[in-house]
Structure formats: C-alpha cells, structure tokens
Design a protein around this motif. Structure first.
Motif, mmCIF file in Angstrom:
data_model
loop_
_atom_site.group_PDB
_atom_site.id
_atom_site.type_symbol
_atom_site.label_atom_id
_atom_site.label_comp_id
_atom_site.label_asym_id
_atom_site.label_seq_id
_atom_site.Cartn_x
_atom_site.Cartn_y
_atom_site.Cartn_z
ATOM 1 N N ILE A 98 0.840 -1.193 0.000
ATOM 2 C CA ILE A 98 0.000 0.000 0.000
ATOM 3 C C ILE A 98 0.878 1.248 0.000
ATOM 4 N N SER A 99 0.486 2.207 -0.812
ATOM 5 C CA SER A 99 1.130 3.523 -0.834
ATOM 6 C C SER A 99 0.102 4.553 -0.383
ATOM 7 N N ILE A 100 0.484 5.393 0.579
ATOM 8 C CA ILE A 100 -0.398 6.471 1.020
ATOM 9 C C ILE A 100 0.204 7.781 0.548
ATOM 10 N N ARG A 101 -0.646 8.575 -0.143
ATOM 11 C CA ARG A 101 -0.175 9.808 -0.754
ATOM 12 C C ARG A 101 -1.002 10.979 -0.248
ATOM 13 N N ALA A 102 -0.395 12.149 -0.202
ATOM 14 C CA ALA A 102 -1.091 13.351 0.251
ATOM 15 C C ALA A 102 -0.748 14.509 -0.663
ATOM 16 N N MET A 162 -6.022 16.372 0.612
ATOM 17 C CA MET A 162 -6.382 15.078 0.013
ATOM 18 C C MET A 162 -5.450 13.980 0.485
ATOM 19 N N LEU A 163 -6.055 12.829 0.710
ATOM 20 C CA LEU A 163 -5.304 11.619 1.029
ATOM 21 C C LEU A 163 -5.719 10.551 0.023
ATOM 22 N N GLN A 164 -4.749 9.834 -0.493
ATOM 23 C CA GLN A 164 -5.033 8.745 -1.428
ATOM 24 C C GLN A 164 -4.393 7.464 -0.895
ATOM 25 N N ILE A 165 -5.188 6.418 -0.842
ATOM 26 C CA ILE A 165 -4.702 5.100 -0.415
ATOM 27 C C ILE A 165 -4.670 4.228 -1.660
ATOM 28 N N ALA A 166 -3.474 3.852 -2.093
ATOM 29 C CA ALA A 166 -3.314 3.084 -3.324
ATOM 30 C C ALA A 166 -2.828 1.678 -3.003
#
Length: 200
Positions: A98-102, A162-166
């Motif tokens: 998992i990659s967490i992006r902001a 924004m937060l993105q969970i990839a």
C-alpha cells in the motif's frame, strides 16, 4: 518501530487487531470528506468501506493500482489511517503493498508512507507521522520536544486537502482488492489548542 501491535519491522505489518482501539486524543475525520474509488464491483463500492460492517467490503474491478481518494474542502491535520482487512476470508483479494499519498489534489500527490502487509487479519494501523500516535511514551517525548523547542512539531501529523490510499499489489498476485473498512484520524482541536497554550 512497527506500526502494528504485531509488526516485525518498519514498513512491514503483520497480524492485525480484532478490536479497533484509538487514543482519545484522535477523532475520525472521514465524515468531513468526499470519497471516491478507482473502480468497484456493483454493490461493493464506497458505502461498504464506511458502513461499520466487517462483513461488507469494497471490491475493485479494474487495473492496479486500486485507489481510494479522500478529499477535504479545507486543509485538515491527519495522523492515522486504520484499515480492516481479512486474509483468512479474502485471500488473494487482500492488499499486500500500500502507498499512502497526500497533496492539494490529484495534480500534486506525493507518497508519504509505503507499507507491506503480511497476511493481515483485523485492524491494521498506519501512522502518517514519524511516530505511532497510539504509543504513550512516544507522544510524551513529542510533547516534550514541542515544549522545549517552542513550537508544535509538524511531523506529528500531515496537513493536507487530500489523502489517497493506493493498493499496489495483493497477496498471491490477486488482481482485485477487498478492503472491509477504512478510518482516518486526526488530532482533536482541543489537543492542538492545549499544546499551543502550554507553550505560552
């Protein structure tokens, strides 16, 4: 230091907690956000991630990465992401990387955390800061440093629109993803105010 109670090394999380336990200093932020996903099977969309029911799940239906987007109308401070995943039930649908992006939006998202899950069953805690907000000793150390240096450490949370969970890959090379719940936590406003007042 591992983020999970059963984690073995930094960036790699094993096990999972059967009970969701979050410190009183944190509160759930996700109700203030607009949620979207990259794809989903009919009947297994966003609502299944947010219904507080561990028997339902989001199931992706497209090419990886499988993505959950969490967008806020104003900048918010986020500290902890908690996922409920179940390798025993979902097997190859269970996320492994998992990659967490902001960022401010889709145009400037940057990875802030990368984790590997090893056959997780239960709640998996992913700290967005350099320390685990569930660890009381670490919190006291951070508070001491804040007071000593006369400012609140920015590393105790992520300030973002924004937060993105990839989900980059699944166990057993599975194509589609199951995630049963996602919770996103930030520091309570009263905690932030009291930290600054302590410094005055």
């Amino acid at each position: 230091m591992a983020e999970s109670s059963e984690g073995e090394e930094e960036g790699k999380l094993t096990g999972g907690d059967q009970q969701l336990v979050v410190d009183d200093d944190l509160h759930e932020m996700a109700k203030k956000a607009a949620w979207s996903v990259s794809s989903c099977k009919p009947g297994n969309g966003i609502l299944s991630l947010r219904d507080d029911n561990l028997d339902t799940y989001w199931q992706s239906d497209g090419a990886q990465p499988d993505v959950v987007n969490i967008q806020f109308q104003k900048k918010v401070k986020l500290q902890l992401v908690v996922l409920y995943v179940d390798f025993k039930l979902d097997e190859s649908y269970t996320p492994s990387k998992i990659s967490i992006r902001a960022g401010d939006g889709f145009h400037n998202l940057k990875e802030i955390k990368a984790v590997e899950l090893v056959k997780p069953t239960g709640w998996v805690y992913i700290s967005l800061s350099g320390s685990d907000p569930r660890n009381i000793l670490e919190k006291r150390l951070v508070r001491y440093i804040e007071i000593k240096h006369g400012h609140m450490s920015m590393e105790t949370f992520v300030n973002t629109f924004m937060l993105q969970i990839a989900v980059l890959s699944n166990h057993l090379n599975g194509r589609d993803t199951h995630v049963r719940q996602i919770k996103v936590y930030g520091p309570r406003r009263s905690l932030l105010q009291s930290s600054f007042l302590t410094l005055l």
